[in-house]
Scaffold this motif. Structure first.
Motif, PDB file in Angstrom:
ATOM      1  N   LEU A   1       0.718  -1.335   0.174  1.00 21.26           N
ATOM      2  CA  LEU A   1       0.014  -0.195  -0.014  1.00 21.26           C
ATOM      3  C   LEU A   1       0.991   1.281   0.213  1.00 21.26           C
ATOM      4  CD1 LEU A   1      -2.956  -1.085   2.505  1.00 21.26           C
ATOM      5  CD2 LEU A   1      -2.934  -0.323   0.176  1.00 21.26           C
ATOM      6  N   LEU A   2       1.906   1.163   0.734  1.00 12.77           N
ATOM      7  CA  LEU A   2       2.867   2.551   0.907  1.00 12.77           C
ATOM      8  C   LEU A   2       3.412   2.898  -0.333  1.00 12.77           C
ATOM      9  CD1 LEU A   2       4.314   2.028   4.528  1.00 12.77           C
ATOM     10  CD2 LEU A   2       2.793   3.611   3.722  1.00 12.77           C
ATOM     11  N   TYR A   3       4.100   1.661  -1.377  1.00 18.04           N
ATOM     12  CA  TYR A   3       4.650   2.107  -2.307  1.00 18.04           C
ATOM     13  C   TYR A   3       3.681   2.234  -3.542  1.00 18.04           C
ATOM     14  CZ  TYR A   3       5.342  -2.642  -4.250  1.00 18.04           C
ATOM     15  OH  TYR A   3       5.002  -4.000  -4.795  1.00 18.04           O
ATOM     16  N   SER A   4       2.682   1.768  -3.643  1.00 16.10           N
ATOM     17  CA  SER A   4       1.852   1.385  -4.785  1.00 16.10           C
ATOM     18  C   SER A   4       0.547   2.426  -4.769  1.00 16.10           C
ATOM     19  CB  SER A   4       1.160  -0.125  -4.833  1.00 16.10           C
ATOM     20  OG  SER A   4       0.272  -0.212  -4.137  1.00 16.10           O
ATOM     21  N   VAL A   5       0.084   2.736  -3.816  1.00 17.73           N
ATOM     22  CA  VAL A   5      -0.870   3.541  -3.533  1.00 17.73           C
ATOM     23  C   VAL A   5      -0.942   4.863  -3.059  1.00 17.73           C
ATOM     24  CG1 VAL A   5      -3.442   3.629  -2.370  1.00 17.73           C
ATOM     25  CG2 VAL A   5      -2.652   1.524  -3.402  1.00 17.73           C
ATOM     26  N   VAL A   6      -0.046   5.108  -1.951  1.00 18.28           N
ATOM     27  CA  VAL A   6       0.349   6.432  -1.463  1.00 18.28           C
ATOM     28  C   VAL A   6       0.958   7.438  -2.231  1.00 18.28           C
ATOM     29  CG1 VAL A   6       1.581   7.583   0.572  1.00 18.28           C
ATOM     30  CG2 VAL A   6       0.398   5.559   1.159  1.00 18.28           C
ATOM     31  N   PRO A   7       2.161   7.148  -3.100  1.00 17.21           N
ATOM     32  CA  PRO A   7       2.527   8.087  -4.019  1.00 17.21           C
ATOM     33  C   PRO A   7       1.860   8.409  -4.901  1.00 17.21           C
ATOM     34  CG  PRO A   7       4.270   6.207  -3.404  1.00 17.21           C
ATOM     35  CD  PRO A   7       3.089   5.853  -2.746  1.00 17.21           C
ATOM     36  N   PRO A   8       1.023   7.739  -5.809  1.00 14.76           N
ATOM     37  CA  PRO A   8       0.305   8.330  -6.581  1.00 14.76           C
ATOM     38  C   PRO A   8      -1.046   9.017  -6.167  1.00 14.76           C
ATOM     39  CG  PRO A   8       0.533   5.764  -7.242  1.00 14.76           C
ATOM     40  CD  PRO A   8       1.244   6.252  -5.758  1.00 14.76           C
ATOM     41  N   SER A   9      -1.381   8.770  -4.823  1.00 22.13           N
ATOM     42  CA  SER A   9      -2.476   9.772  -4.207  1.00 22.13           C
ATOM     43  C   SER A   9      -1.912  10.820  -3.980  1.00 22.13           C
ATOM     44  CB  SER A   9      -3.073   8.759  -3.158  1.00 22.13           C
ATOM     45  OG  SER A   9      -3.505   7.482  -3.579  1.00 22.13           O
ATOM     46  N   VAL A  10      -0.675  10.939  -3.432  1.00 17.94           N
ATOM     47  CA  VAL A  10      -0.111  12.205  -2.800  1.00 17.94           C
ATOM     48  C   VAL A  10       0.370  13.047  -3.740  1.00 17.94           C
ATOM     49  CG1 VAL A  10       1.524  13.182  -1.133  1.00 17.94           C
ATOM     50  CG2 VAL A  10       0.196  11.097  -0.687  1.00 17.94           C
ATOM     51  N   ASN A  11       1.013  12.717  -4.749  1.00 18.38           N
ATOM     52  CA  ASN A  11       1.800  13.273  -5.876  1.00 18.38           C
ATOM     53  C   ASN A  11       0.859  14.590  -6.524  1.00 18.38           C
ATOM     54  OD1 ASN A  11       4.369  12.590  -5.923  1.00 18.38           O
ATOM     55  ND2 ASN A  11       3.924  10.853  -7.267  1.00 18.38           N
ATOM     56  N   PRO A  12      -0.379  14.163  -6.641  1.00 19.87           N
ATOM     57  CA  PRO A  12      -1.565  15.326  -7.341  1.00 19.87           C
ATOM     58  C   PRO A  12      -1.508  16.307  -6.221  1.00 19.87           C
ATOM     59  CG  PRO A  12      -2.247  13.258  -7.885  1.00 19.87           C
ATOM     60  CD  PRO A  12      -0.869  12.908  -6.740  1.00 19.87           C
ATOM     61  N   LEU A  13      -1.560  16.040  -5.004  1.00 19.72           N
ATOM     62  CA  LEU A  13      -1.643  17.192  -3.947  1.00 19.72           C
ATOM     63  C   LEU A  13      -0.724  18.169  -3.649  1.00 19.72           C
ATOM     64  CD1 LEU A  13      -3.423  14.767  -1.055  1.00 19.72           C
ATOM     65  CD2 LEU A  13      -4.560  16.502  -2.714  1.00 19.72           C
ATOM     66  N   ILE A  14       0.591  17.230  -3.868  1.00 22.39           N
ATOM     67  CA  ILE A  14       1.802  17.992  -3.500  1.00 22.39           C
ATOM     68  C   ILE A  14       1.972  18.983  -4.710  1.00 22.39           C
ATOM     69  CG2 ILE A  14       4.307  17.862  -3.884  1.00 22.39           C
ATOM     70  CD1 ILE A  14       4.060  15.238  -2.390  1.00 22.39           C
ATOM     71  N   TYR A  15       1.758  18.495  -6.002  1.00 19.63           N
ATOM     72  CA  TYR A  15       1.957  19.435  -7.201  1.00 19.63           C
ATOM     73  C   TYR A  15       0.846  20.162  -7.577  1.00 19.63           C
ATOM     74  CZ  TYR A  15       6.284  16.612  -7.698  1.00 19.63           C
ATOM     75  OH  TYR A  15       7.514  16.230  -7.404  1.00 19.63           O
ATOM     76  N   SER A  16      -0.259  20.164  -6.929  1.00 16.57           N
ATOM     77  CA  SER A  16      -1.254  21.020  -7.387  1.00 16.57           C
ATOM     78  C   SER A  16      -1.742  22.069  -6.291  1.00 16.57           C
ATOM     79  CB  SER A  16      -2.615  20.280  -7.788  1.00 16.57           C
ATOM     80  OG  SER A  16      -3.218  19.491  -7.011  1.00 16.57           O
ATOM     81  N   MET A  17      -2.107  21.469  -5.017  1.00 21.87           N
ATOM     82  CA  MET A  17      -2.463  22.255  -4.099  1.00 21.87           C
ATOM     83  C   MET A  17      -1.293  23.187  -3.632  1.00 21.87           C
ATOM     84  SD  MET A  17      -5.641  20.979  -3.315  1.00 21.87           S
ATOM     85  CE  MET A  17      -6.032  21.749  -1.941  1.00 21.87           C
ATOM     86  N   ARG A  18      -0.157  23.050  -3.605  1.00 19.69           N
ATOM     87  CA  ARG A  18       0.922  23.967  -3.460  1.00 19.69           C
ATOM     88  C   ARG A  18       1.512  24.585  -4.400  1.00 19.69           C
ATOM     89  NH1 ARG A  18       2.437  21.982   1.904  1.00 19.69           N
ATOM     90  NH2 ARG A  18       4.542  22.997   1.622  1.00 19.69           N
ATOM     91  N   ASN A  19       0.850  24.784  -5.601  1.00 19.47           N
ATOM     92  CA  ASN A  19       1.572  25.281  -6.610  1.00 19.47           C
ATOM     93  C   ASN A  19       0.466  26.535  -7.187  1.00 19.47           C
ATOM     94  OD1 ASN A  19       1.982  26.174  -9.566  1.00 19.47           O
ATOM     95  ND2 ASN A  19       3.538  24.297  -9.362  1.00 19.47           N
ATOM     96  N   GLN A  20       1.012  27.866  -6.932  1.00 19.20           N
ATOM     97  CA  GLN A  20      -0.059  28.828  -7.422  1.00 19.20           C
ATOM     98  C   GLN A  20      -0.286  28.942  -8.876  1.00 19.20           C
ATOM     99  OE1 GLN A  20      -1.544  30.512  -4.689  1.00 19.20           O
ATOM    100  NE2 GLN A  20      -2.669  31.271  -6.383  1.00 19.20           N
ATOM    101  N   GLU A  21       0.697  28.595  -9.614  1.00 16.41           N
ATOM    102  CA  GLU A  21       0.455  28.695 -11.029  1.00 16.41           C
ATOM    103  C   GLU A  21      -0.582  27.883 -11.515  1.00 16.41           C
ATOM    104  OE1 GLU A  21       4.412  28.007 -12.401  1.00 16.41           O
ATOM    105  OE2 GLU A  21       4.799  30.180 -12.844  1.00 16.41           O
ATOM    106  N   LEU A  22      -0.476  26.523 -11.019  1.00 15.73           N
ATOM    107  CA  LEU A  22      -1.604  25.643 -11.474  1.00 15.73           C
ATOM    108  C   LEU A  22      -2.988  26.163 -10.787  1.00 15.73           C
ATOM    109  CD1 LEU A  22      -0.361  21.701 -10.928  1.00 15.73           C
ATOM    110  CD2 LEU A  22      -1.325  22.843 -12.978  1.00 15.73           C
ATOM    111  N   LYS A  23      -2.991  26.681  -9.730  1.00 14.62           N
ATOM    112  CA  LYS A  23      -4.323  27.182  -9.144  1.00 14.62           C
ATOM    113  C   LYS A  23      -4.907  28.055 -10.253  1.00 14.62           C
ATOM    114  CE  LYS A  23      -3.279  26.187  -4.432  1.00 14.62           C
ATOM    115  NZ  LYS A  23      -3.127  26.754  -2.775  1.00 14.62           N
ATOM    116  N   ASP A  24      -4.007  29.151 -10.508  1.00 18.30           N
ATOM    117  CA  ASP A  24      -4.371  30.226 -11.418  1.00 18.30           C
ATOM    118  C   ASP A  24      -4.986  29.728 -12.715  1.00 18.30           C
ATOM    119  OD1 ASP A  24      -3.446  31.925  -9.326  1.00 18.30           O
ATOM    120  OD2 ASP A  24      -1.746  32.788 -10.143  1.00 18.30           O
ATOM    121  N   ALA A  25      -4.160  28.694 -13.269  1.00 11.86           N
ATOM    122  CA  ALA A  25      -4.669  28.352 -14.307  1.00 11.86           C
ATOM    123  C   ALA A  25      -5.882  27.499 -14.431  1.00 11.86           C
ATOM    124  CB  ALA A  25      -3.645  27.239 -14.819  1.00 11.86           C
ATOM    125  N   LEU A  26      -6.128  26.816 -13.107  1.00  7.26           N
ATOM    126  CA  LEU A  26      -7.273  26.284 -13.016  1.00  7.26           C
ATOM    127  C   LEU A  26      -8.457  27.432 -12.844  1.00  7.26           C
ATOM    128  CD1 LEU A  26      -8.557  23.463 -12.696  1.00  7.26           C
ATOM    129  CD2 LEU A  26      -8.226  23.678 -10.222  1.00  7.26           C
TER     130      LEU A  26
END
Length: 257
Positions: free
Chosen positions: A232-257
């Motif tokens: 679960l830690l290597y197959s499910v957690v990274p694909p689930s967390v990556n979008p949060l890291i790269y979108s929720m913490r990225n102002q350019e993506l938020k503005d584009a959205l």
């Protein structure tokens, strides 16, 4: 992320090109394992066909192998952007980015072909029941004969030596990045750099450590619960967390959205 990066021309830069590729890989890797596990749970069955199991092993190895190569490239991208900004356009032009992405996908494909062909050429002497929610190579190896297990285990060790070298490259890149960031006088720019780099490094570390433990741990310390948690830690957690890291913490993506 895929839709926003594809549709907004302001995000047509190397960083977001690699992020689009990472999003495709995350979507693919989590789709290979979870839907089948959820369907089996709902229908109260644990069955999967031999062809379905082989396809699951191939696709998961392909997507995860490609993802790790891409994470290495993304670390290099951040290193050049922060430490060598004047050379960014030269080192990471559009053709170079396409070549690096193609190399990542190609290396993942080759890795998947080698492991799938080798794993499913092994004679299975211990039945056909896997203690896992998807077809995982270490679980299939437990069903193989003793001498066959060693052959695939050697291939796993070679693969993880390569993965470890990539991990060292990522760590060295981030050490250089942090040194450069600490030399920046602006506290706001420091915060922006750290807010992206640290979560990325944390996810990569989780991905590597749990994956290496799952694939390289000695059989003596194996247990169904531990194997399930590691998977679960290597197959499910990274694909689930990556979008949060790269979108929720990225102002350019938020503005584009």
């Amino acid at each position: 992320i895929i839709t926003v990066v594809a549709c907004d021309h302001r995000l047509h830069t190397p960083m977001y090109f690699f992020l689009l590729n990472l999003s495709l890989l995350d979507l693919g890797s989590i789709s290979v394992t979870l839907p089948k596990a959820m369907a089996n749970s709902l229908w109260d069955t644990r069955a999967i066909s031999y062809q379905g199991c082989a396809a699951q092993v191939f696709l998961f190895a392909f997507l995860v192998g490609t993802e790790f190569s891409l994470l290495t490239i993304m670390a290099y991208d951040r290193y050049v952007a922060i430490c060598k900004p004047l050379h960014y356009g030269t080192l990471l032009g559009s053709r170079a980015c396409v070549h690096m992405a193609a190399a990542a996908w190609g290396s993942g494909f080759l890795n998947a072909v080698l492991h799938t062909a080798n794993t499913f050429s092994l004679p299975l002497c211990q039945g056909n029941a896997l203690d896992q929610f998807f077809c995982e190579i270490p679980q299939i190896l437990k069903l193989s004969c003793k001498d066959a297990y060693l052959r695939e285990a050697a291939l796993l060790v070679v693969s993880f030596c390569f993965v470890f070298e990539c991990f060292i490259f990522i760590v060295v890149s981030y050490v250089q990045i942090f040194r450069a960031v600490l030399g920046i006088l602006s506290e706001q720019r420091q915060h922006k750099a750290f807010s992206t780099c640290l979560p990325h490094l944390a996810v990569v570390s989780l991905f590597i450590s749990t994956g290496m433990f799952a694939y390289l741990k000695p059989p003596s310390i194996s247990s169904p619960v531990l194997d399930l948690v590691m998977a679960l830690l290597y197959s499910v957690v990274p694909p689930s967390v990556n979008p949060l890291i790269y979108s929720m913490r990225n102002q350019e993506l938020k503005d584009a959205l």
